[in-house]
Design a protein around this motif. Structure first.
Motif, short mmCIF file in Angstrom:
data_model
loop_
_atom_site.label_atom_id
_atom_site.label_comp_id
_atom_site.label_asym_id
_atom_site.label_seq_id
_atom_site.Cartn_x
_atom_site.Cartn_y
_atom_site.Cartn_z
N ILE A 48 55.28 76.84 74.07
CA ILE A 48 55.48 77.28 72.67
C ILE A 48 54.53 78.44 72.39
N GLU A 49 55.09 79.57 71.99
CA GLU A 49 54.29 80.76 71.65
C GLU A 49 54.22 80.85 70.12
N ILE A 50 53.01 80.78 69.60
CA ILE A 50 52.83 80.83 68.14
C ILE A 50 52.84 82.29 67.67
N ASP A 51 53.52 82.56 66.55
CA ASP A 51 53.47 83.89 65.94
C ASP A 51 52.36 83.97 64.90
N ILE A 52 52.27 82.97 64.04
CA ILE A 52 51.22 82.97 63.00
C ILE A 52 50.66 81.55 62.88
N CYS A 53 49.34 81.47 62.79
CA CYS A 53 48.68 80.17 62.58
C CYS A 53 48.12 80.13 61.16
N PHE A 54 48.28 79.00 60.50
CA PHE A 54 47.70 78.80 59.16
C PHE A 54 46.75 77.62 59.22
N SER A 55 45.63 77.75 58.53
CA SER A 55 44.66 76.65 58.47
C SER A 55 44.13 76.53 57.05
N SER A 56 43.58 75.37 56.74
CA SER A 56 42.86 75.22 55.48
C SER A 56 41.53 75.98 55.57
N TYR A 57 40.71 75.86 54.54
CA TYR A 57 39.37 76.46 54.52
C TYR A 57 38.31 75.53 55.12
N LEU A 58 38.73 74.36 55.60
CA LEU A 58 37.75 73.36 56.03
C LEU A 58 37.56 73.41 57.54
N LYS A 59 36.28 73.34 57.97
CA LYS A 59 35.99 73.66 59.38
C LYS A 59 36.62 72.69 60.36
N ALA A 172 62.11 81.66 57.92
CA ALA A 172 63.47 82.20 57.75
C ALA A 172 63.69 83.40 58.67
N LYS A 173 62.58 84.06 59.08
CA LYS A 173 62.68 85.19 60.03
C LYS A 173 62.56 84.71 61.49
N ASP A 174 62.74 83.39 61.68
CA ASP A 174 62.72 82.80 63.03
C ASP A 174 61.36 82.85 63.73
N ARG A 175 60.30 82.93 62.94
CA ARG A 175 58.97 82.91 63.55
C ARG A 175 58.58 81.48 63.92
N THR A 176 57.60 81.39 64.84
CA THR A 176 57.03 80.09 65.21
C THR A 176 55.65 79.98 64.57
N ILE A 177 55.49 78.98 63.72
CA ILE A 177 54.31 78.85 62.86
C ILE A 177 53.55 77.57 63.22
N LEU A 178 52.24 77.70 63.28
CA LEU A 178 51.38 76.51 63.45
C LEU A 178 50.60 76.30 62.15
N ILE A 179 50.57 75.07 61.66
CA ILE A 179 49.69 74.74 60.52
C ILE A 179 48.70 73.67 60.98
N SER A 180 47.41 74.01 60.88
CA SER A 180 46.36 73.03 61.16
C SER A 180 45.79 72.59 59.81
N ALA A 181 46.00 71.33 59.48
CA ALA A 181 45.55 70.87 58.16
C ALA A 181 45.13 69.40 58.22
N HIS A 182 45.46 68.62 57.22
CA HIS A 182 44.81 67.32 56.98
C HIS A 182 45.82 66.20 56.74
N GLY A 183 45.33 64.98 56.87
CA GLY A 183 46.19 63.81 56.71
C GLY A 183 47.04 63.87 55.45
N ASN A 184 46.40 64.10 54.31
CA ASN A 184 47.15 64.04 53.05
C ASN A 184 47.80 65.36 52.66
N SER A 185 47.19 66.49 53.02
CA SER A 185 47.90 67.75 52.71
C SER A 185 49.16 67.83 53.56
#
Ligand SMILES: O=C(O)[C@H](O)COP(=O)(O)O
Length: 229
Positions: A48-59, A172-185
């Motif tokens: 899996i090749e990620i295009d954009i990664c998103f994370s919270s502000y928490l380390k 919607a533009k067919d990108r591959t997105i990673l989200i690193s976040a938290h149990g409840n978010s």
């Protein structure tokens, strides 16, 4: 086909101590670092090749994203951070042992707050040192939108809002997105994506370090989703 990979951060020091964390910025424990590496290996194995990664502000989420991308040999990936992906703010429970809170308030109220949809924990006073407005990380955020304690419903509003603000158009533009976040978010986002009712969301648990893949058509309908191995 847009692809979305959700991963909850590896275990933090406070996960191991069973302490409510919320917006407290606790780092990964050694075990959590291993979980993040393992998640990176899983991405590599699944090519899996990620295009954009998103994370919270928490380390704990940021470090999970970094370790995962490093392990997957994708350190070049554009990574964006936003406080709206932070864990649910656990109000006055932050810093308290989960078992002690359960014993002091009783099982029903405890579960209503912890796994229910619209019951918030006890809210912090504005002057409490745990108010995020005192943390330089949030100095550019209008203090009136920073939480002092959230129900899952409150968390859902900001997470889903950020999903449409920054992520949906990429899928919607067919990108591959990673989200690193938290149990409840992530529970809040999963409830939205999978149309899980406010009652059934009580049963949804998100394990640390386990990547989950969603595939979407161009109208953001889920075509399938499964845990990556
Ligand atoms: O913020 C926390 O304490 C945990 O990461 C998530 O809380 P939970 O165990 O109540 O889901």
């Amino acid at each position: 086909m847009g692809k979305l990979i959700l991963v909850r951060h590896g275990k933090s020091e406070w996960n191991l101590k069973n302490i409510f964390t919320g917006w407290t910025d606790i780092d990964l424990a050694a075990e959590g670092i291993e979980e993040a590496k393992n998640a990176g290996e899983i991405l590599k194995r699944n090519t899996i090749e990620i295009d954009i990664c998103f994370s919270s502000y928490l380390k704990r989420a940021i470090r999970t994203a970094w370790i995962l991308l490093e392990t997957a040999e994708q350190m070049h990936v554009d990574t964006r951070y936003h406080w709206k992906l932070n864990e649910r703010h656990y109000g006055d429970w932050q810093g308290k042992n989960k078992e002690e809170v359960r014993n002091s308030i009783g099982e029903d109220y405890f579960l209503n707050v912890r796994r229910g949809y619209d019951t918030p924990p006890p809210i912090l006073s504005k002057e409490d040192e745990r108010n995020p407005k005192f943390d330089p990380k949030y100095s550019r955020v209008n203090p009136s939108v920073l939480p002092l304690g959230e129900s899952l419903k409150d968390t859902s509003k900001r997470v889903v809002n950020y999903f449409f603000e920054a992520i949906a158009a990429q899928l919607a533009k067919d990108r591959t997105i990673l989200i690193s976040a938290h149990g409840n978010s992530l529970r809040a986002l999963i409830a939205h994506l999978e149309h899980i009712s406010t009652l059934d969301i009580e049963k949804v648990e998100v394990n640390t370090g386990v990547p989950h893949l969603y595939e979407f058509d161009g109208n953001l309908n889920i075509l399938n989703h499964h845990r990556l191995k």
